[in-house]
Structure formats: structure tokens, C-alpha cells
Design an enzyme around this catalytic site. Structure first.
Site, PDB file in Angstrom:
ATOM      1  N   HIS A 212       0.818  -1.219   0.000  1.00 32.49           N
ATOM      2  CA  HIS A 212       0.000   0.000   0.000  1.00 32.49           C
ATOM      3  C   HIS A 212       0.851   1.269   0.000  1.00 32.49           C
ATOM      4  O   HIS A 212       0.709   2.099  -0.911  1.00 32.49           O
ATOM      5  CB  HIS A 212      -0.966  -0.011   1.187  1.00 32.49           C
TER       6      HIS A 212
ATOM      7  N   GLU B  89       1.208   5.514  12.454  1.00 31.62           N
ATOM      8  CA  GLU B  89      -0.176   5.156  12.767  1.00 31.62           C
ATOM      9  C   GLU B  89      -0.332   3.669  13.066  1.00 31.62           C
ATOM     10  O   GLU B  89      -1.090   3.289  13.968  1.00 31.62           O
ATOM     11  CB  GLU B  89      -1.060   5.543  11.582  1.00 31.62           C
ATOM     12  N   ASP B  90       0.383   2.805  12.328  1.00 31.05           N
ATOM     13  CA  ASP B  90       0.118   1.366  12.394  1.00 31.05           C
ATOM     14  C   ASP B  90       1.262   0.526  12.939  1.00 31.05           C
ATOM     15  O   ASP B  90       1.122  -0.693  13.032  1.00 31.05           O
ATOM     16  CB  ASP B  90      -0.239   0.843  10.992  1.00 31.05           C
TER      17      ASP B  90
END
Length: 725
Positions: free
Chosen positions: A105, A133-134
Site C-alpha cells: 500500500h 499510525e500502524d
């Protein structure tokens, strides 16, 4: 930012030849390549473990980046390599719902930006945009390894946690991104590319989630792409949203495009003729056919109101030249050698759109009557038309942007509309208010430029959304001081505050210097800008106006009476409540012999309403206890009754004069009168009249109905009831 979906929808057979957007990435091949390191071996596996070398994914990114920026050196490519290694190692083990490695991604998002010509810093931040964020990567780590700029961009696109913000997480995330975009538009560039890849791979989501994401994309991201001038992203996002939200119309439009693709293209003959004309004139130019994307074809269908389109309507002819002057030379040749369609000519070079777009638009007909739309622009204009602010590079490497006379930023990487958006969002702390206002603001896809004046002198310019009123201009010029606006002059003449402003208007706002004036609730019907709407709404909340039926008795226009004090011959409504004053409600203006009811309001006064009055019905529905009231007979000395009448008629000259003459002929005084703007040759007049006695009302209405052109006269209450149903 993360997307759980992963499977690319296979393009239709004719898509690749007709697509004008960005080239799609093969995620299956990319997913395998993303797991390979330098030297053709898989991460964590010994060399030769697979027995087949697959190109390193970063090599393809570097190749595209060098193609767009030939001056990129080894240091820039090394920065991208380090960012990729950090992203791959951080996301290792994470998978998308399709089963693809998650690293596919951010790599696909970065390739989208690279193809649009983004510079190294943007690509570096794009590779890392989901790490904070992840994964366990922190902003401090990003700052230490890649610098402050990359850290700012990554922080700008990092979503807020739903655990902390609940339902407000999405609007507050967009607020955070917009605030960050105010300092660096590259934040929104990364977000737009991220959403494009997520939309391309939305197929594995549940239909309801697909629709929710598509609606946010339609309402927020596509307008932002339009305002930032990134047409390549905008057009593909529009097609993807169209396919999800309107699948039947999408399928019909795609079928029409496919059917046209197998027929001879009449645009090709027109394009050949254009090439020949320009070659003979000695103008160096590239001439190409630019197919319309799916939504564009659908819009043309709606505009034409037809079921089919002509062959020339599926695309436009694009002419690219070197210099601005060449654009006008091409235009002259086209209008000389072909038949121009003058109504289709637009000069966006002399007057660029607010989103950086520049081009000449025209339409010409050849000898066989084939009409083709033609776009003429320079190659630099074309790059900006496709990539918008992305094509302008790093905003921090240019000199200080110039300022317009009114302080509006000229720098296209920090547009004025964004500055205004950032100003009004400060006044919308509530997430729901911000989210609603943001969607409404972004729905305004055109702007007008008006000039402000003071004392007869022009003092500056204001940019407002198309359809903005004088009220919008008041708040744009004076901020909260716009509350004191009492009037406006447009082009030197007094104009109603509801007047819509047009390009080039000169507006002077008249303010009440005493500060005694304030906004009216009617202003909310005319404002278009969120700043004005939020300011008016907040003022009205702080200064509530009591309903007409609950105003203190001291403000009543007629004296109040009670059953104990009324003289025997005074025709007033009375109540059995001892000592209670009585007043006739102004919302329905009851007169004998109307059936009436009463309600106790502030101060112990009884307000008398007609029984069918919507205000009375509403109060009964709210649990208010009605009070019995009745009329007394007789006629008071010097007293009268007020009633509001509406006359509907066919518009004609002298109608107002004839109606007022008919009213005066009945011995009835006119307290106030108003005339609504005509609609389809029909007009509505409203009169508040003072009747000498209640029995005069029927004869007055008959006299008004006898006026030529008048087809109905009725009490105001009927219109109110219809409006409230």
C-alpha cells in the site's frame, strides 16, 4: 490511512487505451517485489532461496522518480531506499484483507505520487505515511532519521485514534490534515494519493463500508483534489465513486464508451485537419485526442439531455505548445480556418481558475459540420493541469510569495480559499458543525471576485463562492463586526442584503456605528460562506428573540382588556381569569366571529389565537393548557381590528395600484404591504389592514377578488398552515 482492502479491479479492455489518469500498479507483482531486497534475495531468506531473481521494488520507484526529475542524485535515491527499508521492516507481518503484504500500500501510494512528479521529500514521507499510525515507529524516530519536513508530513496524514475521539475521529482527522495543509500542501497530496489507492482496491470491503468511504471521497476528497488542481487524481476518484454509488448509470456509460471505441473516431479526422493547419502556419505544436473519463461522458449526457452522444463528444482535441503567445496564435488559426462556436470560448490563461488551471477552451466545426472541443495550453500548463500543486514541487524552496493588494496569497501552493477555510474552522469547535460546514464549503465549486469600497474608493478584492450575498461580503470584510451590517451598496446603488454578488461587482457595506443592530434569522437564508453562517448562528444563539405570541403585554400594539374591566360596548376578547389582561396574537390576527382560544403567556397575559392557528396547535401539542376566551359585542370608540390578507394574481402593470385603490374604497387603512418576486408570471401581495369593524372583512376580500387578474384572496393563516405541514 490504512486500507484493509487490496485487490485491484481489472480494467475494462478499452480502459488502458482511453484512460487519461494514472497507470495502475499490478499489486500481485508488486507484493512479491516488495519482499525482495537488494541483490535479488527475499528479506530474511538466504540468497538464492527462491532460485529466481525478481527486481527490487525500490528500483521501479527510482526509475520513475529519475524520469520526472532527471537531476535527482544518489543522495535522493539513498533517502528513498532508507525510507523503504524502514517502512518494509515496520510493516513486516502486517497483511491487507486480500492477503497482500501491507507494504504494497505505501509503495503503491508513493508510485502514484512519483508518476505525478512529486519531489523526494514527498515520496519519502509517502513511504512512511502509515508507520507512525500502524507500527511502533515514532515521530521522533522519523524526525531523527529523515528530518523535520518529512516528520511534519507524516504527522499531518496520521489519523487520530477512534479510542480517544470516538465518532469525532474522522472529522477531527480531516481538520488536523487541513490545518497541516495550511502550512504545507504536500500533506493533502499524500492523502489524496492514499485515498486513490484505497478506492482502487475497495472491492473486498462490505458494500455498506464501500458506500460510506465513497461518499466521504465524493463530498470531501474530490473537491479538495479539484481545488488543489490535481485533475489526474480527481478524474479517477470520480469514476471510482461513480461506480460504487451509481452502478447502473456507470455500467450504461461504460457500455456507451465501449460501443464508441469500436467505431471510427471522427475526432481523428478533425485532429488531422488541425495538425495540417498548424503545420502550414509554422506553429510547432503537439496535437492529440484526449478521451473523456466516465463521469465526464455522463455529465455531457446530462447536459445534452440525450440518450446517445455523437462521436466527437467522447473526447476533446488537446494542443500543446511552448509559449503563452503560441496559444493565442493557435487560437487565431483555428478560428480562421474553421468555423468557431463562439459560445464555447473561454480564456483561462488571462483569467486562471482558482485551482491553478490555465488553458484556452474553444470549439470549432470543420467542413463536414463535425464540432470538436479544443484545449490549447503550454506544456507547463499541462503539467500543472494534471498534477496541480504536486507539479510545483517543494513550497519551502521558493522565495517568499508575493502578496496581492488585499493581502490574499498569490503563492499557488498556499491558496486563499485554504486560508479562509482555516479561519472559519477555528470558530467551529464542535466536530459535527465543522464536518457539515466543511462539506458545504467544498461543494462551492466556483468563485467570484468582488471589489470592496469605502467612501467611493475601491480598497481591495474579496473572493467569495458563486452565489454569495452582501451578508457574506460583510463578514468577509469585517469579521464579527459584520453583525452591525444594516445595508449595502452594489456598484454605487443601494441593494438588499440578500443580493447575490457577481464577478466584478463593487460592494460597500454599511454598518450601524451605534452597535444597536444585529443579525436577523433571515440572513441564514442568504449566506453561502461557512464563516458567515457560523457567525450569524452563534449570534442568534446568544441573543434569542422571544416568539411573537410570548412577547410581554407591554409591547402589544393594542390595549389589553379583561372581563372585569371591559366596558359593556367594547368588542374585545375576554377571559374568565380574574385580573388577566387579554391581547390578540399577531401571528394569526383573529377578528370576530373567528373561533378563538387563549393561552397564558409571560406576565399573566392571555394571548388570543384563532383555533386553526399553527402556533395554537403547536402549544396544545406541547402540553400547554388552553384558556377559554370569547368575543364581546359592540364597537369601541376609535378602535379597529387588524388582519393580514394575501392576494394571489397574474402579474400585470398597475396591479399594486388597483389593489390598494380597492382596499381604500372599502374605507380600510393599510398598515403595511409587501410584494413577493414574480414566479411564472404569478405574484403574491401581502397586506396588513386596519378594519373599522369585524364585519368589514368579507366585503373587503370580495372587493379585492374583483380586481382584474386576482384569482384568490385569503387570510394569512392559510399560507402559514400550508408552510408548516
Amino acid at each position: 490511512m490504512s486500507a484493509d482492502n487490496a485487490v485491484d479491479a481489472a480494467p475494462a479492455p478499452d480502459d488502458e487505451g482511453r484512460r487519461r489518469g494514472l497507470r495502475r500498479i499490478d499489486l500481485r507483482r508488486l507484493g512479491r517485489a516488495a519482499l525482495l531486497g537488494p541483490g535479488g534475495r527475499e528479506w530474511g531468506l538466504p540468497a538464492g532461496g527462491r532460485g529466481q531473481r525478481v527486481p527490487d521494488a525500490i528500483e521501479h520507484l527510482a526509475k520513475v522518480h529519475r524520469l520526472r526529475h532527471p537531476g535527482v542524485g544518489a543522495a535522493g535515491i539513498e533517502t528513498l531506499r532508507r525510507a523503504y527499508l524502514l517502512a518494509e521492516s515496520s510493516h513486516r507481518g502486517q497483511m491487507r484483507k486480500s492477503g497482500e503484504p501491507y507494504i504494497t500500500h505505501p509503495l503503491a501510494v508513493t508510485l502514484i505520487l512519483a508518476e505525478l512528479g512529486a519531489e523526494t521529500t514527498t515520496l519519502t514521507a509517502s513511504l512512511l505515511h502509515d508507520t507512525v499510525e500502524d507500527t511502533e515507529v515514532t515521530l521522533d524516530q522519523v524526525r531523527e532519521e529523515f528530518g523535520e519536513e518529512v516528520c511534519y508530513l507524516v504527522d499531518g496524514v496520521t489519523k487520530l485514534e477512534r479510542v480517544d475521539y470516538g465518532a469525532a475521529a474522522e472529522p477531527e482527522t480531516f481538520r488536523k490534515m487541513l490545518v497541516a495543509t495550511g502550512s504545507d500542501v504536500r500533506v493533502m497530496s499524500i492523502k489524496l494519493a492514499d485515498r486513490l489507492h484505497n478506492m482502487r482496491t475497495l472491492g473486498v470491503m462490505r458494500p455498506d463500508k464501500q458506500a460510506r468511504i465513497a461518499k466521504v471521497t465524493r463530498d470531501v476528497l474530490i473537491p479538495l483534489a479539484e481545488r488543489l488542481g490535481v485533475q489526474a487524481l480527481k478524474s479517477e476518484l470520480e469514476d471510482l465513486v461513480f461506480a460504487i454509488l451509481h452502478p447502473e448509470e456507470y455500467a450504461r456509460t461504460r457500455a456507451m464508451i465501449r460501443a464508441n471505441s469500436v467505431r471510427p473516431d471522427p475526432l481523428a479526422a478533425v485532429a488531422d485537419a488541425v495538425r495540417a493547419v498548424l503545420r502550414e502556419a509554422g506553429i510547432a505544436a503537439e496535437v492529440a485526442i484526449r478521451p473523456r473519463h466516465t463521469v465526464s461522458v455522463h455529465r455531457v449526457l446530462l447536459k445534452r439531455g440525450a440518450d446517445e452522444l455523437g462521436g466527437c463528444e467522447f473526447g476533446r482535441i488537446l494542443v500543446l505548445v511552448a509559449e503563452d503567445a503560441d496559444c493565442y496564435a493557435v487560437l487565431g488559426e483555428l478560428h480562421t480556418c474553421f468555423i468557431p462556436v463562439i459560445a464555447e470560448f473561454k480564456d483561462f490563461i488571462a483569467a486562471p481558475k482558482f485551482n491553478l488551471y490555465q488553458s484556452l477552451h474553444t470549439a470549432v466545426a470543420d467542413e463536414e459540420g463535425r464540432i470538436a472541443e479544443v484545449l490549447v495550453r503550454t506544456r507547463q500548463m499541462h503539467r500543472v493541469a494534471e498534477a496541480g500543486v504536486i507539479a510545483l514541487g517543494n513550497p519551502h524552496t521558493v522565495d517568499e510569495p508575493p502578496q496581492a493588494a488585499d493581502g490574499e496569497r498569490v503563492d499557488p501552493t498556499q491558496p486563499g480559499w485554504l486560508s479562509r477555510l482555516l479561519e472559519w474552522q477555528r470558530d467551529a469547535p464542535d466536530p459535527d458543525t465543522f464536518w457539515t460546514a466543511l462539506r458545504a464549503d467544498l461543494a462551492q465549486d466556483r468563485e467570484v471576485t468582488v471589489f470592496s469600497a469605502h467612501g467611493g474608493d475601491t480598497t481591495g478584492t474579496i473572493r467569495l463562492p458563486a452565489g454569495a450575498s452582501c451578508v457574506d461580503a460583510a463578514y468577509a470584510l469585517h469579521g464579527e463586526a459584520g453583525h452591525a451590517c444594516v445595508g449595502a451598496r452594489v456598484n454605487g446603488r443601494l441593494a438588499p442584503l440578500r443580493s447575490k454578488l457577481r464577478d466584478g461587482d463593487i460592494v460597500q457595506i454599511l454598518l450601524d456605528e451605534t452597535g444597536a443592530s444585529g443579525p436577523s434569522a433571515d440572513w441564514l437564508e442568504h449566506v453561502r460562506t461557512p464563516a458567515a453562517r457560523i457567525a450569524v448562528t452563534r449570534w442568534l444563539e446568544l441573543h434569542p428573540v422571544p416568539p411573537a405570541d410570548e412577547e410581554p403585554a407591554a409591547r402589544a400594539e393594542r390595549p389589553a382588556y379583561s372581563a372585569d374591566t371591559a366596558a359593556e360596548d367594547e368588542p374585545v376578547a375576554v377571559t374568565d381569569l380574574a385580573g388577566a389582561a387579554v391581547r390578540l396574537a399577531r401571528c394569526c390576527t383573529p377578528v370576530p366571529p373567528d373561533e378563538v382560544t387563549g393561552f397564558v403567556i409571560r406576565g399573566g397575559t392571555v394571548a388570543v389565537h384563532r383555533e386553526e392557528c399553527p402556533t395554537a396547535v403547536r402549544m396544545i401539542g406541547a402540553g400547554r393548557e388552553p384558556v377559554p376566551v370569547r368575543w364581546r359585542g359592540g364597537r369601541p370608540a376609535g378602535a379597529g381590528f387588524r388582519a393580514t390578507l394575501l392576494a394571489e394574481a397574474l402579474g400585470r402593470p398597475r396591479l399594486l395600484a388597483d389593489l390598494t385603490e380597492a382596499i381604500a374604497g372599502q374605507g380600510v387603512g393599510i398598515v403595511s404591504a409587501s410584494v413577493e418576486p414574480p414566479q411564472e408570471h404569478r405574484v403574491r401581495h401581502t397586506y396588513t389592514v386596519e378594519l373599522p369593524d369585524a364585519e368589514a372583512l368579507p366585503s373587503l376580500m370580495r372587493a379585492m377578488r374583483s380586481v382584474p387578474g386576482v384569482y384568490d384572496v385569503y387570510r394569512a393563516q392559510r399560507a402559514m398552515a400550508a408552510a408548516r405541514r
